[in-house]
Structure formats: structure tokens, C-alpha cells
Write a protein that holds these residues in place. Structure first.
Motif, PDB file in Angstrom:
ATOM      1  N   PHE A 160       0.749  -3.888  10.505  1.00 55.59           N
ATOM      2  CA  PHE A 160       0.591  -2.575   9.898  1.00 55.59           C
ATOM      3  C   PHE A 160      -0.538  -1.836  10.602  1.00 55.59           C
ATOM      4  O   PHE A 160      -1.373  -2.437  11.273  1.00 55.59           O
ATOM      5  CB  PHE A 160       0.308  -2.700   8.405  1.00 55.59           C
ATOM      6  N   THR A 161      -0.598  -0.548  10.428  1.00 50.89           N
ATOM      7  CA  THR A 161      -1.582   0.267  11.126  1.00 50.89           C
ATOM      8  C   THR A 161      -3.011  -0.223  10.907  1.00 50.89           C
ATOM      9  O   THR A 161      -3.815  -0.220  11.821  1.00 50.89           O
ATOM     10  CB  THR A 161      -1.451   1.740  10.683  1.00 50.89           C
ATOM     11  N   ASN A 162      -3.307  -0.682   9.705  1.00 48.99           N
ATOM     12  CA  ASN A 162      -4.669  -1.145   9.419  1.00 48.99           C
ATOM     13  C   ASN A 162      -4.730  -2.615   9.032  1.00 48.99           C
ATOM     14  O   ASN A 162      -5.553  -3.015   8.222  1.00 48.99           O
ATOM     15  CB  ASN A 162      -5.284  -0.290   8.305  1.00 48.99           C
ATOM     16  N   GLY A 163      -3.847  -3.425   9.584  1.00 49.36           N
ATOM     17  CA  GLY A 163      -3.911  -4.858   9.326  1.00 49.36           C
ATOM     18  C   GLY A 163      -2.624  -5.430   8.803  1.00 49.36           C
ATOM     19  O   GLY A 163      -1.534  -5.042   9.218  1.00 49.36           O
ATOM     20  N   GLY A 164      -2.748  -6.344   7.864  1.00 45.39           N
ATOM     21  CA  GLY A 164      -1.588  -7.005   7.298  1.00 45.39           C
ATOM     22  C   GLY A 164      -1.993  -7.810   6.084  1.00 45.39           C
ATOM     23  O   GLY A 164      -3.153  -7.809   5.666  1.00 45.39           O
ATOM     24  N   GLY A 165      -1.049  -8.505   5.525  1.00 50.31           N
ATOM     25  CA  GLY A 165      -1.290  -9.325   4.352  1.00 50.31           C
ATOM     26  C   GLY A 165      -0.577  -8.778   3.138  1.00 50.31           C
ATOM     27  O   GLY A 165      -0.275  -7.578   3.057  1.00 50.31           O
ATOM     28  N   LEU A 166      -0.288  -9.647   2.201  1.00 40.15           N
ATOM     29  CA  LEU A 166       0.452  -9.256   1.003  1.00 40.15           C
ATOM     30  C   LEU A 166      -0.320  -8.235   0.174  1.00 40.15           C
ATOM     31  O   LEU A 166       0.260  -7.277  -0.328  1.00 40.15           O
ATOM     32  CB  LEU A 166       0.784 -10.498   0.165  1.00 40.15           C
TER      33      LEU A 166
END
Length: 193
Positions: free
Chosen positions: A89-95
Motif C-alpha cells: 500500500f502507499t503507506n505500508g501494509g498490514g491488516l
């Protein structure tokens, strides 16, 4: 299986006809498409109040080239990769990022928009710039509305238009137009039967 024709998405011109090889190629295309979307999400154009990215350009281009089923599978893979913690994702990831960030509505909208443009490609519209642009605009509308609705739920309705639509409307229309011009140009490279 019938030979690909202009009413099929562009990618079918390049796929092998053997079943096992074709499914391996589908898997490769889904992963390559999700990687392209992730990279496009990192290309930020400074705007106020938030930067814009090239994600929608990548999504519309992929959807018009792949068709609905492969495009939606690509977007679902992209969301699954991000939810699993990969920084796509544009600013990272994670649930937590996927479920609770200000961008969740847009992320869900990406899948619907890919379905709309992919459906248009399935109908043979990927080689017709004006009609493809109309499909991309419909996808843009869905992305912006779902994004604004999510922002309204998180921050209040007064922020939905100002933060959820206003900063993106012009650039998203430009990206929809670019994708509508790019894919028909690629059709020209493959020639029409």
C-alpha cells in the motif's frame, strides 16, 4: 478453444493455448499486476492536502488489458498481499492498515473499478478510447465515492468531499484518460484481425 478476437481483452492475444501453461501465465500476470500497482502506489505527486499516486492509472491499464476476471483477481491479490503485511500500500501494509486507515474505502473501490473497466474490456471496448474512458470514469466515480464514504465514517461528513474527493478528482480524470489512450495504442501494436 476459439482464437482470441477483438472482443476479448488484450492479454488473450499473448497467452499460450495449452491449459497448464495458460494457468501458470494467469498466476504470473496476477503477481506482476499486483506488483505494478504496488510500485505505482509509491510514485507520489505532491498535492494538497494529500499526495496523489499513479495507482489508478495502473489499475485501469491492467483492467483494460486483462479483462474483468483477471483484473479483479489481481486487485484481490494486491489487497491480500497488503493485508498480510507486505508493504504494497502507499503507506505500508498490514491488516490494521487495511481495515482502519483513511484509504480503506479507496482500496475497496479499486476492486470494483477494476471490475468495471475489465468488464468493458470483455465487451471489446478496450480498443475504443472514448468508450474505455467512460468505463474508467465510472470506475473513478466508484473509487472516489467509496473513499469519501469511508472518510465520512472516520472523520465526519464535512471532511468527505474536502478530503475524500476534492484533492483527487482532476488527477483521477487525467489518469483515466491516459489509461484510455494507452491500452488502445497497445491494441494497435498487436494488430486487429
Amino acid at each position: 478453444m476459439a482464437l482470441p478476437n477483438i472482443s476479448q481483452p488484450l492479454i488473450y492475444r499473448a497467452l499460450p493455448r495449452e491449459t497448464a501453461t495458460r494457468y501458470a501465465m494467469y498466476a504470473f500476470l496476477v503477481l506482476a499486476g499486483s506488483a505494478l500497482i504496488a510500485v505505482a502506489g509509491q510514485v507520489k505527486v505532491p498535492m494538497w492536502p494529500v499526495p496523489t499516486t499513479l495507482q489508478t492509472l495502473a489499475i485501469f491499464t491492467i483492467a483494460a488489458a486483462y479483462g474483468r476476471n483477471l483484473a479483479v483477481a489481481t486487485l484481490i491479490a494486491y489487497l491480500a498481499e497488503g493485508a498480510a503485511g507486505l508493504p504494497v500500500f502507499t503507506n505500508g501494509g498490514g491488516l490494521a492498515y487495511f481495515l482502519a486507515s483513511a484509504t480503506t474505502g479507496y482500496l475497496v473501490g479499486f476492486v470494483v473499478a477494476a471490475g468495471i473497466t475489465g468488464w468493458a474490456a470483455d465487451q471489446g471496448l478496450a480498443s475504443k478510447p472514448i468508450k474505455l474512458f467512460a468505463a474508467n470514469l465510472a470506475g473513478t466515480l466508484v473509487i472516489l465515492v467509496l473513499g469519501a464514504l469511508w472518510i465520512a465514517a472516520m472523520f465526519g461528513t464535512d471532511k468527505a468531499i474536502a478530503w475524500g474527493i476534492g484533492p483527487f478528482i482532476v488527477t483521477d480524470i487525467v489518469k483515466a484518460a491516459l489509461a484510455a489512450a494507452l491500452v488502445p495504442a497497445l491494441w494497435g501494436l498487436f494488430g486487429r484481425k
